[in-house]
Design an enzyme around this catalytic site. Structure first.
Site: not given
Length: 596
Positions: A441-442
């Site tokens: 998620e990044g």
């Protein structure tokens, strides 16, 4: 064998006393969540997590998921039965809109429940966690037809959801993606390409899986400006809601991973799969960011959850394991050695983890409340302020909580010594599982760059100025209170460090962008420390007021001591972070690439 006990007292203290949940009863859904109902929901969530999910954690780790020759993916023993209990309990719909079958309760409660479930079994909780994120994206960007057709089944848990971003050649830089979408005469699209690292990408828990897929329509602009978002079900859905034939999406492989083995992380192959556009053409990133921001907050909760369960097991071991004698004399006179808990360095380690856990939990609940305000308030000014808070805090919650969550899992493992390296005690699994939260998620370096490059300057720095004003206001209001000085005085110093670092970035990042890149991670952690310190000051004030009112308890006394420990031993790290920020990018960028 490891164990887990949901921190019900701490969550209740935060909801009822620190953040005064009932003050928000003017917002939809809050008045329905009465104190009695909140207690019942959290107690049942704790019971499910402790008795059903936690015993399956090691099972999932050992067995993993299996891709069969016929293309079926099966989950570990007990997962299907546990998932049935989750869906029958209505846990996926706790905060979902009533009109689609949800209960409409505040997201804040869902985040508290998410911590319990992630601590108990991180890999399992991801199946329905991703579904809630996909549902949120559909509710914001989907058509009325799409919402009516898919959302009720997803809220009920009959169908699950995924997010499909990553490809072999592109992770963070989604502008490089190659998955293609060809428009058909009936308005649908044919999706072709390969996605990797897709959590819960295929499984046997639900009847259908609704994939949200980023792809590029033929002829679309290059880069992120040409990306669209598509809904691609595993099984096609008939007009009456029944399932039709298998769509052109299949699991090509299950990734062999460091941790979260109980979750099926898949390579998904799309071969002329039928999909439907969500939102507008070439606006897919806007739609997907709704899900990504939901997921980033959820991953931050995973960092806290890993830290909490690792802490609990380390405390148990430290109380029971006999090793050496206390530096101040024998404590266990009837035993051949004293328990580990008597040793200062063991206590330092445990208190560091605990001080983080309790402040991080407060930060999550504070941020979740702002999410509720942003989505439910009819006051435009309140919505704007809450949305500002969410934008600012999302990279901090994701980046800082997962960095420290992993570090704390390692420190808790260290308490066990050699026994922490042995699988039977569960600590090495906590470490392995926690590590992914820093990446997906990044990756956390991207979170730091997002904070420095986008969130700070947005709207002329309105969000960060509001944060400074709030913390400063608290310090001024309570700074002269002698009992509060151990909390407010260090916080004031650290807030000064954060303000100085912010000013330095404003003056030096525009002229030399590498200064921002070199400073980003240290700035993110500096900000995180100040946010956690602010949470401790707020908790300390409430604890002192309750004690003064005659409600003294060991819990409240421990809260004050743990808060002082954070202020004395952890918050001063902001000085180090400031020094690093102000050192600039000189030595970071000086060596030529070939010198590495």
């Amino acid at each position: 064998m490891p164990s887990y006990k949901a921190p019900l007292d701490d969550v209740s203290f935060l909801l009822n006393d620190v953040f005064q949940f009932d003050r928000y009863n003017n917002l939809p859904g809050f008045s329905d969540a009465s104190p009695d109902l909140r207690e019942a929901i959290l107690s049942e969530a704790a019971k499910l997590s402790e008795e059903v999910l936690q015993p399956l954690n090691r099972v999932g780790d050992k067995q993993g998921c299996t891709l069969h020759a016929d293309g079926r993916v099966t989950t570990p023993d007990g997962f299907k039965e546990a998932y049935k209990q989750v869906t029958e309990g209505g846990w996926l719909g706790l905060s979902a809109p009533v009109e689609y079958g949800g209960q409409g309760l505040p997201v804040t409660l869902t985040q508290a429940v998410a911590e319990f479930q992630s601590s108990a079994n991180m890999a399992f909780s991801m199946y329905h966690g991703l579904t809630m994120g996909a549902t949120a994206a559909l509710l914001v960007s989907g058509s009325e037809e799409q919402k009516a057709k898919y959302v009720p089944k997803m809220i009920a848990g009959e169908w699950t959801g995924t997010m499909n971003l990553t490809e072999p050649q592109c992770g963070t830089d989604l502008g490089l993606l190659r998955t293609k979408a060809a428009k058909q005469a009936d308005g649908s699209y044919k999706i072709t390409g390969t996605k990797i690292f897709i959590s819960a990408g295929d499984h046997d828990l639900a009847d259908n899986i609704i994939h949200l897929v980023l792809a590029r329509i033929e002829g679309a602009p290059a880069g992120v400006k040409g990306i669209s978002l598509f809904l691609v079900p595993k099984f096609l859905v008939n007009d009456d809601g029944s399932l039709g034939g298998h769509n052109g999406v299949s699991c090509g492989a299950i990734e062999h991973k460091m941790g979260i083995h109980g979750n099926a992380t898949c390579v998904l192959n799309y071969d002329n799969a039928t999909g439907w556009l969500i939102g507008e053409e070439n606006k897919g990133m806007q739609a997907m960011f709704v899900m990504m921001n939901e997921a980033r907050l959820g991953v931050g909760v995973q960092g806290l959850a890993a830290s909490e369960v690792a802490y609990q097991n380390a405390v148990t071991y430290a109380r029971e394991r006999l090793q050496g004698r206390s530096l101040t004399g024998v404590k266990a006179t009837d035993k051949p050695a004293d328990p580990l808990i008597v040793h200062p360095d063991i206590r330092r380690t445990l208190l560091s983890i605990r001080a983080f856990n309790e402040a991080a939990r407060a930060l999550v609940i504070w941020t979740a409340l702002q999410s509720d305000v942003a989505h439910r308030s009819d006051d435009a000014q309140q919505r704007q302020a809450a949305d500002d808070h969410m934008g600012l805090m999302t990279p901090i919650v994701k980046g800082v909580l997962t960095d420290l969550g992993f570090a704390n899992a390692v420190q808790a493992q260290q308490i066990f010594g050699g026994h922490g390296y042995i699988a039977d005690n569960g600590m090495e699994q906590f470490v392995r599982d926690a590590r992914i939260a820093m990446i997906y998620e990044g990756a956390n370096g991207i979170q730091a760059l997002d904070l420095v490059g986008r969130k700070l300057p947005r709207n002329g720095g309105r969000a960060v100025m509001a944060f400074f004003a709030e913390v400063n206001g608290f310090i001024k209001e309570h700074g002269e209170d002698a009992a509060m000085k151990p909390y407010t005085a260090p916080l004031a110093v650290s807030l000064g460090h954060l303000q100085k670092a912010t000013t330095w970035l404003m003056m030096n990042a525009m002229a030399q962008p590498d200064n921002a890149g070199a400073a980003a991670t240290d700035y993110m952690h500096l900000f995180g420390l100040v946010a956690l310190g602010y949470m401790w000051a707020k908790m300390a004030k409430v604890a002192q007021d309750k004690i003064a009112a005659g409600e003294a308890t060991p819990y409240l006394t421990s809260k004050l001591v743990t808060g002082r420990f954070f202020a004395e031993r952890m918050l001063p790290e902001t000085a180090l972070r400031l020094t690093r920020v102000e050192s600039g990018c000189g030595t970071v960028m000086e060596l030529p690439a070939e010198a590495f």
